[in-house]
Write an enzyme that holds these catalytic residues in place. Sequence first.
Site, PDB file in Angstrom:
ATOM      1  N   HIS A  98       0.835  -1.200   0.000  1.00  0.00           N
ATOM      2  CA  HIS A  98       0.000   0.000   0.000  1.00  0.00           C
ATOM      3  C   HIS A  98       0.877   1.259   0.000  1.00  0.00           C
ATOM      4  O   HIS A  98       1.231   1.770   1.065  1.00  0.00           O
ATOM      5  CB  HIS A  98      -0.888   0.000   1.250  1.00  0.00           C
ATOM      6  CG  HIS A  98      -1.778  -1.200   1.336  1.00  0.00           C
ATOM      7  ND1 HIS A  98      -1.324  -2.440   1.714  1.00  0.00           N
ATOM      8  CD2 HIS A  98      -3.102  -1.339   1.074  1.00  0.00           C
ATOM      9  CE1 HIS A  98      -2.328  -3.300   1.688  1.00  0.00           C
ATOM     10  NE2 HIS A  98      -3.416  -2.662   1.307  1.00  0.00           N
TER      11      HIS A  98
ATOM     12  N   ASP B 200      -9.319   6.974   7.384  1.00  0.00           N
ATOM     13  CA  ASP B 200     -10.788   6.985   7.315  1.00  0.00           C
ATOM     14  C   ASP B 200     -11.350   5.653   7.763  1.00  0.00           C
ATOM     15  O   ASP B 200     -12.366   5.592   8.458  1.00  0.00           O
ATOM     16  CB  ASP B 200     -11.241   7.232   5.868  1.00  0.00           C
ATOM     17  CG  ASP B 200     -10.847   8.603   5.365  1.00  0.00           C
ATOM     18  OD1 ASP B 200     -11.384   9.597   5.870  1.00  0.00           O
ATOM     19  OD2 ASP B 200      -9.986   8.663   4.467  1.00  0.00           O
TER      20      ASP B 200
ATOM     21  N   HIS C  88      -4.128   3.369  -3.430  1.00  0.00           N
ATOM     22  CA  HIS C  88      -4.291   2.865  -2.056  1.00  0.00           C
ATOM     23  C   HIS C  88      -3.494   1.577  -1.831  1.00  0.00           C
ATOM     24  O   HIS C  88      -2.717   1.494  -0.886  1.00  0.00           O
ATOM     25  CB  HIS C  88      -5.776   2.608  -1.747  1.00  0.00           C
ATOM     26  CG  HIS C  88      -5.981   1.719  -0.562  1.00  0.00           C
ATOM     27  ND1 HIS C  88      -6.128   2.201   0.713  1.00  0.00           N
ATOM     28  CD2 HIS C  88      -6.012   0.360  -0.459  1.00  0.00           C
ATOM     29  CE1 HIS C  88      -6.249   1.178   1.548  1.00  0.00           C
ATOM     30  NE2 HIS C  88      -6.179   0.054   0.868  1.00  0.00           N
TER      31      HIS C  88
ATOM     32  N   GLU D   3     -17.735  -3.519  25.011  1.00  0.00           N
ATOM     33  CA  GLU D   3     -16.940  -4.752  25.152  1.00  0.00           C
ATOM     34  C   GLU D   3     -15.717  -4.748  24.244  1.00  0.00           C
ATOM     35  O   GLU D   3     -14.629  -5.183  24.639  1.00  0.00           O
ATOM     36  CB  GLU D   3     -17.790  -5.985  24.833  1.00  0.00           C
ATOM     37  CG  GLU D   3     -18.947  -6.235  25.783  1.00  0.00           C
ATOM     38  CD  GLU D   3     -20.185  -5.423  25.445  1.00  0.00           C
ATOM     39  OE1 GLU D   3     -20.193  -4.722  24.405  1.00  0.00           O
ATOM     40  OE2 GLU D   3     -21.167  -5.479  26.210  1.00  0.00           O
TER      41      GLU D   3
ATOM     42  N   HIS E  88     -28.790 -14.658  25.463  1.00  0.00           N
ATOM     43  CA  HIS E  88     -27.729 -14.527  26.461  1.00  0.00           C
ATOM     44  C   HIS E  88     -27.026 -15.848  26.753  1.00  0.00           C
ATOM     45  O   HIS E  88     -26.051 -15.873  27.498  1.00  0.00           O
ATOM     46  CB  HIS E  88     -28.306 -13.962  27.766  1.00  0.00           C
ATOM     47  CG  HIS E  88     -28.591 -12.490  27.684  1.00  0.00           C
ATOM     48  ND1 HIS E  88     -29.277 -11.938  26.632  1.00  0.00           N
ATOM     49  CD2 HIS E  88     -28.269 -11.462  28.513  1.00  0.00           C
ATOM     50  CE1 HIS E  88     -29.375 -10.626  26.824  1.00  0.00           C
ATOM     51  NE2 HIS E  88     -28.765 -10.318  27.951  1.00  0.00           N
TER      52      HIS E  88
END
Length: 679
Positions: free
Chosen positions: A39, A166, A270, A419, A481
Amino acid sequence: MNAPALARIESRPEVSHVEMANAIRFLAIDAVEKAKSGHPGMPMGMADVATVLFSRFLKFDPAEPAWPDRDRFVLSAGHGSMLLYALLHLTGYAGVTSDELRAFRQWGSKTPGHPEYGHTPGVETTTGPLGQGIATAVGMALAERLMNARFGDDFVDHFTYVIAGDGCLMEGLSHEAISLAGHLRLSRLIVLFDDNEISIDGATSLSCSDDQVARFKASGWSACRIDGHDPEAIAAAIERARCSDRPSLIACRTVIGFGAPNRQGTEKVHGAPLGADEVEKTRNALDWPHEPFQIPEPILAKWRKAGARGHVARRSWVERTRRSCSAARSPFHDGLNRHLPCGYTEAMARLRDRFVTARPNIATRQASQLVIDAIAEALPNLLGGSADLTHSNLTRAKNHQPVRRDFLDGRYIHYGVREHAMAAAMNGIALHGGFIPYGGTFLSFADYSRPAIRLAALMGVRVIHVMTHDSIGLGEDGPTHQPVEHLASLRAIPNLLVFRPGDAVETAEAWDCALRAQHSPSVLCLSRQPMPAFRDAGGDTSQVAFGAYVVVEPDNGRDVTLIATGSEVSIAMQAAELLADVSVRAAVVSAPCFDLFRQQSREYRTAILGCVPRIGVEAAIEGDWARWLGDEGEFVGMTGFGASAPAETLYREFGITADAVAKAALRCLARARMTASYA
Ligand SMILES: Cc1ncc(C[n+]2csc(CCOP(=O)(O)OP(=O)(O)O)c2C)c(N)n1
């Protein structure tokens, strides 16, 4: 560098900022060209920002990459790894030679596709999965402030700088991370945003219209936008950020692939080599007539001088800390030292003895709470936390005060309902050094933190995840859960120790293993519901450390082995009694950690498993249980999602009972007899 060499350099015409930045650009261009992949766009675009940061601000010493009071630099946009490798080479990191740059992305090189912690000197954390770097850096910046509060400026006084693109800021994780950093006012965190408005698909306007400056401000940061190709604007913004009482975002407006006439400013630059023709044109455009990988000596010397800047700061840090009284010095070095103090070993042994004697019938999350309380004092560098489930995870020790922006002496972090940021920040805390971080959530939400857990395993850092409510045994909260596939999916991550202890003694031993695993993260899977104690002392050695061991051995040989984990060990023990009633001799094996069991010798494993039919019992999907059960075995567990009902009902309805285990054993034995009679 010796004095005459320095004098020679100083008498030359000054090397310009542009030349220094172009050195980065062309090393990146040439390495990507040679590797035929990589890159180039990001290093070319951010070369000016990186030059200002590394030559004027960053406190580091290539001669001592792990010096504790260095500034941390995190390349969150890890695909731009050649930016970092070029900087490490130019500033003089011994391991990052010109040959290593030539071997970019090749087998065995120090310059892998994305920066890897522990692989290349000067790389502070592994990056590549976008968003992880910035969130990890939040943990580093937090650790810096916490250490500063404990030991003062003489010992700890540094910044954490991040380059993020970004992509990093589009990732949801970045939001959790910047929100936490803003809340805690981590003023030593400075993010340089590569605001080039391009990502892989094209202009970022295809998918994003966020006002990043406003977004960061709304999260309690200082934020500004500058021209990322103007060195004085960059320097002024960094100066301002260093004085801010908040974390800072500097949005650096840059042109991706800066200098490549036909490709700059477009997504084409890129992630692909420029190609010989465009490389030639870029050399002309930027007036860089040098051969690939050739850095003119004056430019290299100027870079090396920039790299040598930190030497004095490091020497004075060494002198300063050496002069301080040992009362301050030893806890500082003890904290950085990964070994556990003797006081800890004694506290843990006392608690284990207490559990052996008292045989408490408690949930393993409660046993874990008792462990934390028992060791907290002896382990002052234990840094707890939870993602807003403190009272369920039972993760806060009695003497742990919460960390607040105005109370950095605290030892417990309320991570909020974040989390993923918790897991990434814990990685940063561990990488920074000085603390052993642990944090809690429900096991079913492990998926929310999984990318950061995976990176912890890849990097080999000691981070402890306390994941409670580990099965359908949590009951009425229902299938959202109730983890079913989580054990299997966590066990699939290499170098991650997944523990599922079955009583208080095993919980203490699992904690002990996790704390001693200096180069592996651990997940402690703990029950909500109480369960009977089954462990006697079993000597002084930890049985959990073997991964699996025999809990019940019939007196006169085995017909079958029942293997279980966690809350299902007691079910296996009841099944063994049912089988004894029909004269079947069943051994019971507790297997709290598959990963550690796999590491034992073949002889040990065979002795534990026995050469008889084996039944596995776990209130979860089968995953890789077959590894232990073989074709002749059977698994008693879940085959789909759970349901909302009391725990006992769920175990009965899903058929995870002593009766079902005993029947499975009898089926296996009947099959084995039939096979034997045919043979
Ligand atoms: C989590 C994650 N998703 C996707 C990718 C693949 N990827 C690598 S770079 C990139 C685009 C990033 O854009 P930006 O940050 O603007 O980088 P730039 O184009 O400016 O170099 C993507 C999608 C990744 N590395 N990590």
